[in-house]
Design a protein around this motif. Structure first.
Motif, mmCIF file in Angstrom:
data_model
loop_
_atom_site.group_PDB
_atom_site.id
_atom_site.type_symbol
_atom_site.label_atom_id
_atom_site.label_comp_id
_atom_site.label_asym_id
_atom_site.label_seq_id
_atom_site.Cartn_x
_atom_site.Cartn_y
_atom_site.Cartn_z
ATOM 1 N N LEU A 235 0.831 -1.206 0.000
ATOM 2 C CA LEU A 235 0.000 0.000 0.000
ATOM 3 C C LEU A 235 0.867 1.258 0.000
ATOM 4 N N VAL A 236 1.872 1.308 0.876
ATOM 5 C CA VAL A 236 2.731 2.483 0.959
ATOM 6 C C VAL A 236 3.602 2.608 -0.288
ATOM 7 N N TYR A 237 4.027 1.479 -0.832
ATOM 8 C CA TYR A 237 4.852 1.548 -2.046
ATOM 9 C C TYR A 237 4.059 2.131 -3.213
ATOM 10 N N LEU A 238 2.832 1.656 -3.413
ATOM 11 C CA LEU A 238 2.000 2.215 -4.486
ATOM 12 C C LEU A 238 1.702 3.684 -4.233
ATOM 13 N N TRP A 239 1.448 4.033 -2.979
ATOM 14 C CA TRP A 239 1.185 5.441 -2.658
ATOM 15 C C TRP A 239 2.394 6.305 -2.964
ATOM 16 N N SER A 240 3.599 5.827 -2.676
ATOM 17 C CA SER A 240 4.805 6.621 -2.947
ATOM 18 C C SER A 240 5.021 6.821 -4.445
ATOM 19 N N LEU B 264 0.916 12.832 4.619
ATOM 20 C CA LEU B 264 -0.435 12.512 5.075
ATOM 21 C C LEU B 264 -0.684 13.352 6.319
ATOM 22 N N ASP B 265 -1.591 14.299 6.205
ATOM 23 C CA ASP B 265 -1.770 15.284 7.272
ATOM 24 C C ASP B 265 -2.755 14.865 8.348
ATOM 25 N N THR B 266 -3.451 13.766 8.174
ATOM 26 C CA THR B 266 -4.445 13.364 9.166
ATOM 27 C C THR B 266 -4.452 11.844 9.311
ATOM 28 N N TRP B 267 -4.823 11.429 10.508
ATOM 29 C CA TRP B 267 -4.951 9.990 10.780
ATOM 30 C C TRP B 267 -6.323 9.455 10.418
ATOM 31 N N TRP B 268 -7.268 10.324 10.102
ATOM 32 C CA TRP B 268 -8.628 9.869 9.806
ATOM 33 C C TRP B 268 -8.682 8.988 8.574
ATOM 34 N N VAL B 269 -7.645 9.018 7.756
ATOM 35 C CA VAL B 269 -7.655 8.222 6.529
ATOM 36 C C VAL B 269 -7.621 6.721 6.826
ATOM 37 N N ILE B 270 -7.234 6.344 8.045
ATOM 38 C CA ILE B 270 -7.136 4.909 8.337
ATOM 39 C C ILE B 270 -8.495 4.242 8.468
ATOM 40 N N ILE B 271 -9.581 4.999 8.544
ATOM 41 C CA ILE B 271 -10.893 4.361 8.664
ATOM 42 C C ILE B 271 -11.434 3.902 7.313
ATOM 43 N N ALA B 272 -10.781 4.273 6.230
ATOM 44 C CA ALA B 272 -11.289 3.901 4.896
ATOM 45 C C ALA B 272 -11.217 2.394 4.678
ATOM 46 N N VAL C 3 -9.096 1.730 0.481
ATOM 47 C CA VAL C 3 -10.383 1.096 0.167
ATOM 48 C C VAL C 3 -10.146 -0.185 -0.632
ATOM 49 N N GLY C 4 -9.227 -0.146 -1.588
ATOM 50 C CA GLY C 4 -8.896 -1.359 -2.341
ATOM 51 C C GLY C 4 -8.351 -2.464 -1.457
ATOM 52 N N VAL C 5 -7.509 -2.092 -0.484
ATOM 53 C CA VAL C 5 -6.979 -3.085 0.454
ATOM 54 C C VAL C 5 -8.111 -3.672 1.299
ATOM 55 N N GLY C 6 -9.034 -2.842 1.738
ATOM 56 C CA GLY C 6 -10.175 -3.335 2.520
ATOM 57 C C GLY C 6 -11.053 -4.285 1.730
ATOM 58 N N VAL C 7 -11.296 -3.962 0.467
ATOM 59 C CA VAL C 7 -12.094 -4.856 -0.389
ATOM 60 C C VAL C 7 -11.375 -6.183 -0.594
ATOM 61 N N GLY D 145 -6.301 7.151 0.567
ATOM 62 C CA GLY D 145 -7.633 6.682 0.940
ATOM 63 C C GLY D 145 -8.201 5.690 -0.059
ATOM 64 N N PHE D 146 -8.068 5.983 -1.349
ATOM 65 C CA PHE D 146 -8.584 5.067 -2.367
ATOM 66 C C PHE D 146 -7.809 3.746 -2.381
ATOM 67 N N LEU D 147 -6.499 3.816 -2.200
ATOM 68 C CA LEU D 147 -5.720 2.568 -2.113
ATOM 69 C C LEU D 147 -6.118 1.771 -0.873
#
Length: 197
Positions: free
Chosen positions: A56-61, A163-171, A98-102, A94-96
């Motif tokens: 996830l972090v690699y794709l985000w980078s 990433l400026d907020t931790w709220w993204v982890i709920i996705a 969601v893909g991990v969650g799915v 966030g979108f990545l």
């Protein structure tokens, strides 16, 4: 006369093919939640799912845009419209997520013999762990943005995405719970098909 009409009415009801008496079935016991049998596979799923943080972090980078700053005497200031990239990098993560969650929910649902609320909780915790570890290790693959020498006034530097907020982890856990819940609702069996596994 009333008795004969009642008797005729009853015989016509029995002879009518649409008035066949219902077949009574013995009520079966509803399947119960098995916690002890599912706890070890649930722990395995949650622990393994957490390892998805690194892809996830690699794709985000690779996908998150960098932000360019100009160096002034008073400090750094972003170039015009460059500050929007803070939201872009957050949305991409966030979108990545969601893909991990799915993906985690799909794998949990394919474990047919373990379907149930225990695996739902494990999928949610695994997705939450993957997203949280991803936020904690966001700088792992951002070495290309390191500055070799101190910049001078007037220079433009390229800063790593943030990433400026931790709220993204709920996705990720939200997506996992929604997908697993849709699969359970679509299934329609009392035991979610566990005995067929």
């Amino acid at each position: 006369m009333a008795e004969s009409s009642v008797g005729a009415h009853r015989s016509s009801q029995l002879n009518d093919p649409w008035s066949v008496p219902p077949v009574y079935r013995i009520p079966l016991e509803r399947p119960k939640v098995r916690v002890k049998a599912d706890i070890l596979p649930a722990i395995s799923l949650a622990g393994t799912s957490t390892l998805l943080a690194f892809p996830l972090v690699y794709l985000w980078s690779l996908l998150a845009p960098a932000q360019r700053f100009r160096v002034y005497e008073a400090g750094l200031a972003p170039l015009d419209l460059e500050s929007w990239h803070r939201f872009d990098s957050l949305a991409i993560f966030g979108f990545l997520s969601v893909g991990v969650g799915v993906l985690i929910a799909a794998v949990a649902w394919l474990m047919r013999e373990r379907r149930g609320p225990v695996m739902l909780v494990a999928a949610a915790l695994g997705a939450l762990g993957a997203s949280a570890v991803g936020v904690l290790s966001k700088g792992m693959f951002l070495g290309k943005y390191d500055i070799a020498k101190p910049p001078s006034v007037g220079d433009v530097i390229v800063a790593a995405p943030t990433l400026d907020t931790w709220w993204v982890i709920i996705a990720a856990p939200t997506a996992a719970v929604v997908v697993y819940g849709i699969c359970a609702a679509w299934n329609g069996l009392d035991d979610l098909g566990r005995r067929l596994g």
